[in-house]
Design an enzyme around this catalytic site. Structure first.
Site, PDB file in Angstrom:
ATOM      1  N   CYS A  44       6.778 -11.291 -13.062  1.00 39.11           N
ATOM      2  CA  CYS A  44       6.886 -12.580 -12.379  1.00 39.11           C
ATOM      3  C   CYS A  44       8.304 -12.840 -11.895  1.00 39.11           C
ATOM      4  O   CYS A  44       8.530 -13.713 -11.055  1.00 39.11           O
ATOM      5  CB  CYS A  44       6.422 -13.697 -13.307  1.00 39.11           C
ATOM      6  SG  CYS A  44       4.826 -13.311 -14.068  1.00 39.11           S
ATOM      7  N   TYR A 430       6.176 -42.353 -20.547  1.00 34.72           N
ATOM      8  CA  TYR A 430       6.754 -42.980 -19.356  1.00 34.72           C
ATOM      9  C   TYR A 430       8.107 -43.598 -19.633  1.00 34.72           C
ATOM     10  O   TYR A 430       8.299 -44.334 -20.604  1.00 34.72           O
ATOM     11  CB  TYR A 430       5.818 -44.067 -18.789  1.00 34.72           C
ATOM     12  CG  TYR A 430       6.559 -45.083 -17.950  1.00 34.72           C
ATOM     13  CD1 TYR A 430       7.156 -44.682 -16.750  1.00 34.72           C
ATOM     14  CD2 TYR A 430       6.731 -46.388 -18.374  1.00 34.72           C
ATOM     15  CE1 TYR A 430       7.894 -45.585 -15.992  1.00 34.72           C
ATOM     16  CE2 TYR A 430       7.463 -47.305 -17.627  1.00 34.72           C
ATOM     17  CZ  TYR A 430       8.047 -46.892 -16.436  1.00 34.72           C
ATOM     18  OH  TYR A 430       8.776 -47.775 -15.697  1.00 34.72           O
TER      19      TYR A 430
HETATM   20  C1  LIG Z   1       5.632  -9.892  -8.248  1.00 35.53           C
HETATM   21  C2  LIG Z   1       4.681 -10.549  -9.199  1.00 35.53           C
HETATM   22  C3  LIG Z   1       4.866 -11.886  -9.531  1.00 35.53           C
HETATM   23  C4  LIG Z   1       3.965 -12.515 -10.403  1.00 35.53           C
HETATM   24  N1  LIG Z   1       4.190 -13.821 -10.721  1.00 35.53           N
HETATM   25  C5  LIG Z   1       3.348 -14.435 -11.582  1.00 35.53           C
HETATM   26  C6  LIG Z   1       3.583 -15.770 -11.984  1.00 35.53           C
HETATM   27  O1  LIG Z   1       4.586 -16.391 -11.573  1.00 35.53           O
HETATM   28  N2  LIG Z   1       2.689 -16.350 -12.824  1.00 35.53           N
HETATM   29  C7  LIG Z   1       1.591 -15.674 -13.301  1.00 35.53           C
HETATM   30  O2  LIG Z   1       0.805 -16.246 -14.063  1.00 35.53           O
HETATM   31  N3  LIG Z   1       1.361 -14.399 -12.959  1.00 35.53           N
HETATM   32  C8  LIG Z   1       2.207 -13.769 -12.119  1.00 35.53           C
HETATM   33  N4  LIG Z   1       1.985 -12.457 -11.778  1.00 35.53           N
HETATM   34  C9  LIG Z   1       0.791 -11.783 -12.303  1.00 35.53           C
HETATM   35  C10 LIG Z   1       1.043 -11.239 -13.704  1.00 35.53           C
HETATM   36  O3  LIG Z   1       2.216 -10.492 -13.707  1.00 35.53           O
HETATM   37  C11 LIG Z   1      -0.143 -10.388 -14.103  1.00 35.53           C
HETATM   38  O4  LIG Z   1      -1.290 -11.194 -14.116  1.00 35.53           O
HETATM   39  C12 LIG Z   1       0.044  -9.777 -15.483  1.00 35.53           C
HETATM   40  O5  LIG Z   1       1.184  -8.981 -15.530  1.00 35.53           O
HETATM   41  C13 LIG Z   1      -1.182  -8.943 -15.850  1.00 35.53           C
HETATM   42  O6  LIG Z   1      -0.975  -8.317 -17.071  1.00 35.53           O
HETATM   43  P1  LIG Z   1      -1.649  -6.907 -17.379  1.00 35.53           P
HETATM   44  O7  LIG Z   1      -1.171  -6.517 -18.731  1.00 35.53           O
HETATM   45  O8  LIG Z   1      -3.088  -6.974 -17.130  1.00 35.53           O
HETATM   46  O9  LIG Z   1      -1.074  -5.926 -16.269  1.00 35.53           O
HETATM   47  P2  LIG Z   1       0.408  -5.463 -16.008  1.00 35.53           P
HETATM   48  O10 LIG Z   1       1.364  -6.472 -16.512  1.00 35.53           O
HETATM   49  O11 LIG Z   1       0.488  -5.079 -14.584  1.00 35.53           O
HETATM   50  O12 LIG Z   1       0.546  -4.161 -16.894  1.00 35.53           O
HETATM   51  C14 LIG Z   1      -0.288  -3.058 -16.705  1.00 35.53           C
HETATM   52  C15 LIG Z   1       0.482  -1.811 -17.002  1.00 35.53           C
HETATM   53  O13 LIG Z   1      -0.445  -0.771 -17.212  1.00 35.53           O
HETATM   54  C16 LIG Z   1       0.117   0.419 -16.748  1.00 35.53           C
HETATM   55  N5  LIG Z   1      -0.960   1.386 -16.500  1.00 35.53           N
HETATM   56  C17 LIG Z   1      -1.929   1.305 -15.568  1.00 35.53           C
HETATM   57  N6  LIG Z   1      -2.750   2.371 -15.655  1.00 35.53           N
HETATM   58  C18 LIG Z   1      -2.287   3.134 -16.655  1.00 35.53           C
HETATM   59  C19 LIG Z   1      -2.695   4.366 -17.215  1.00 35.53           C
HETATM   60  N7  LIG Z   1      -3.746   5.010 -16.752  1.00 35.53           N
HETATM   61  N8  LIG Z   1      -1.975   4.887 -18.224  1.00 35.53           N
HETATM   62  C20 LIG Z   1      -0.899   4.227 -18.706  1.00 35.53           C
HETATM   63  N9  LIG Z   1      -0.462   3.058 -18.216  1.00 35.53           N
HETATM   64  C21 LIG Z   1      -1.143   2.518 -17.206  1.00 35.53           C
HETATM   65  C22 LIG Z   1       0.833   0.001 -15.483  1.00 35.53           C
HETATM   66  O14 LIG Z   1       1.849   0.928 -15.158  1.00 35.53           O
HETATM   67  C23 LIG Z   1       1.355  -1.363 -15.852  1.00 35.53           C
HETATM   68  O15 LIG Z   1       2.711  -1.316 -16.221  1.00 35.53           O
HETATM   69  C24 LIG Z   1       2.872 -11.795 -10.928  1.00 35.53           C
HETATM   70  C25 LIG Z   1       2.698 -10.449 -10.605  1.00 35.53           C
HETATM   71  C26 LIG Z   1       3.589  -9.826  -9.764  1.00 35.53           C
HETATM   72  C27 LIG Z   1       3.396  -8.375  -9.421  1.00 35.53           C
END
Ligand SMILES: Cc1cc2nc3c(=O)[nH]c(=O)nc-3n(C[C@H](O)[C@H](O)[C@H](O)COP(=O)(O)OP(=O)(O)OC[C@H]3O[C@@H](n4cnc5c(N)ncnc54)[C@H](O)[C@@H]3O)c2cc1C
Length: 557
Positions: A44, A430
């Site tokens: 984020c 408030y």
């Molecule tokens: C630029 C950006 C800004 C954001 N801003 C916000 C915000 O302000 N507020 C909010 O609520 N959400 C925000 N989000 C969304 C939030 O980051 C995601 O919803 C959250 O990170 C999801 O968590 P996750 O663990 O499912 O996936 P991720 O955090 O993406 O983690 C998944 C990880 O799994 C790894 N992976 C995938 N496949 C494999 C594999 N086969 N083997 C090993 N590792 C693997 C990936 O490399 C990755 O690092 C933002 C996202 C981005 C990209």
């Protein structure tokens, strides 16, 4: 339990699972497999590193494999990509990209947290060196490095969702001219159209070129670099940088190969303990689907909050065999775009209609704190509710200050299934610096109650001559000074304070839609008219402010 817990994905969902599991089970062996070079990075925060607000790449890393080994005795292996799950034999296989070696690892419990991947259209030139997505630290380094080396002056951002808009701001902070393409009819498709006008005007104020209702059709590239994008409308826009922020698709391949059920919304299906259809396998985060708390439907809501909470629940269940059930999700989100904050929770009006609710909205434009205390600023707040049950279904707010607090209050109400009457009765803090004795959420609830109880029905739009028979009269009750600055076509002008004396200027046989600047005086006028026997009087929702914003949005498209 001295079992082995393996977690695929080491960021939001995965690391929450790992640390919760450790806190509840000191004996378990916990191994996190992460294919990128980092764990627990601040997705984020990535746009703010590009834009320069966050200095130093190390500030994007919330922790490191070394630190989690020391503190939590968690074995986090970066550059380890899992390529196959053998659900029957309880083992995963993959490649260590640092050594090129294959690995195979048995598990007792497996937690899938592989996240989602940015959508990249299949177009010639899409692999150009100046075409970027933003998902992880590596993507950020690439984009950051390109900007530092090439100093682009023009960029096209494809997709005006949360990440796209954050990146627009980041690129403008670097003095890069930006054009945004958005296929939906307005920016931030999570918003209803009546709210997006404010945001589009703000983008215009910061010299952002907008193309809405139009997608990306083609890229013109030479020598591995894109120099123009072609829109579906045939427009050619020259650019030195393309950022794709067209949404994400859940990373399902591992689950699909292992025969794990995919749900109706297209994510990995999981129950309230985040257990999938395969024994001992859990799924959390962007790859998994959740239950929407308002309509009970399966949904994909790729946000950090649910990923973290569900990761925690899965970690607890995997570590102890038990956990509190994780709650359904509302999709509460907030984003800052230049000087405006935009927050949403629950269903949009559009989604609520599609889900079959008996929908109405209340639209108000209150100050974030008492008008007599310096610095008060106007916000725009829409409350979405069901007319039959009076239940609140969602809310959307835009303003320079205070919208996150109001939407979080309404999210809390939604969590408990509250009605507009519950909202009207909330006892909130408030003092003049913080709010008014009637908070903006109270105003929204009062308007909803007035509409529901027939005290003052609302009108969604100013009538045009051909919309209704008999054609309603449009009555502007603002002061002459306000009218000088603009009014709606065909409006009769009678200031509120003169209304009682000039009732005979109105046709009693025709409906009346009354409006003022934001709806408050319109409500008073509607009550005067109703009390004097006018039978069909409605107050234009959000008043002239709302109607003017709609007009700005239409003009900017
Ligand atoms: C630029 C950006 C800004 C954001 N801003 C916000 C915000 O302000 N507020 C909010 O609520 N959400 C925000 N989000 C969304 C939030 O980051 C995601 O919803 C959250 O990170 C999801 O968590 P996750 O663990 O499912 O996936 P991720 O955090 O993406 O983690 C998944 C990880 O799994 C790894 N992976 C995938 N496949 C494999 C594999 N086969 N083997 C090993 N590792 C693997 C990936 O490399 C990755 O690092 C933002 C996202 C981005 C990209």
């Amino acid at each position: 339990m001295d079992s082995r817990i393996v977690i695929i994905g080491g960021v939001a969902g995965g690391m929450s699972a790992a640390t919760r599991a450790r806190r509840l089970n000191e004996q378990a062996e916990i191994i996190v497999l992460e294919k990128s070079g980092h764990i627990s990075f601040a997705n984020c925060g990535l746009p703010y590193y590009i834009g320069g607000q966050i200095k130093g790449e190390q500030n994007l890393l919330l922790t490191t494999p070394e630190r989690v080994r020391e503190r939590f005795c968690i074995d986090a292996r970066v550059h380890h990509e899992v390529t196959r799950i053998d659900a029957e034999r309880h083992c995963v296989e993959g490649t260590n990209h640092q050594t090129g070696e294959a690995f195979s690892l048995a598990y007792d419990k497996l937690i899938l947290a592989p996240g989602a991947s940015p959508i990249v259209p299949n177009l010639a030139g899409i692999d150009g060196e100046n075409v970027f997505v933003l998902r992880n630290v590596e993507d950020t380094q690439k984009l950051y490095g390109y900007i530092a080396a090439r100093k682009p002056t023009r960029a096209v951002v494809v997709g005006a969702g949360f990440i796209g808009l954050e990146m627009v701001e980041a690129l403008r902070a670097l003095d890069i001219a930006v054009t945004v393409l958005e296929k939906a009819p307005h920016v931030l498709p999570a918003l209803d159209s009546e709210m997006s006008g404010w945001l589009e005007a703000e983008l215009g104020r910061h010299a952002v070129e907008l193309r809405t209702g139009v997608g990306l059709a083609a890229l013109e590239a030479d020598n591995g670099r894109v120099h123009a994008v072609i829109t579906e409308a045939g427009e050619r826009i020259e650019t030195e940088l393309v950022l794709l922020s067209m949404g994400v698709r859940p990373n399902l391949e591992l689950a699909q190969m292992a025969g794990i059920s995919i749900g109706k919304a297209g994510g990995i299906a999981a129950d309230e303990f985040r257990r999938t259809s395969a024994p001992d396998i859990y799924a959390v985060g962007d790859a998994a689907e959740v239950v929407h708390r308002v309509n009970g439907a399966a949904a994909r809501i790729p946000l950090a909050g649910a990923a973290n909470r569900h990761g925690r629940a899965a970690g607890e269940h995997a570590a102890t065999g038990n956990a509190r059930p994780s709650a359904a999700v509302l999709g509460t989100a907030v984003v800052r775009v230049f000087g405006l904050d935009v927050a949403v929770t629950g269903l949009s009006r559009r989604a609520a209609v599609a889900a079959g609710f008996d929908v109405d909205t209340a639209i108000v434009h209150p100050n974030d704190h008492a008008g007599y205390y310096p610095g008060a600023q106007t916000m725009h707040l829409t409350l979405i509710y069901d007319k039959s049950t009076r239940k609140v279904l969602g809310a959307q707010a835009i303003g320079p200050a205070g919208v996150d607090k109001r939407v979080d209050v309404i999210a809390t109400l939604l969590h408990f299934g509250g009605t507009v009457d519950d909202l009207a009765n909330l006892d909130l803090c408030y003092a003049p610096q913080f709010s008014s004795a009637k908070d903006p959420v109270h105003f929204a609830a009062f308007v909803a109650q007035n509409q529901l109880d027939g005290v003052t029905p609302g009108a969604d739009e100013a009538p045009t001559t051909n919309t209704e028979r008999p054609a309603p009269q449009l009555l502007d009750v603002r002061t002459a000074n306000e009218v000088c600055r603009g009014t709606l076509d065909g409006a009769i002008h009678i200031p509120l304070d003169e209304l009682r004396l000039r009732l005979d200027e109105l046709d009693r046989t025709r409906p009346i839609v009354v409006f003022c600047q934001v709806g408050v005086r319109g409500h008073a006028a509607a009550r005067i008219l109703a009390s004097h026997g006018f039978s069909d009087v409605r107050n234009l929702k959000g008043g002239y402010t709302q109607a003017a914003a709609r007009r700005v949005a239409l003009v900017s498209r």
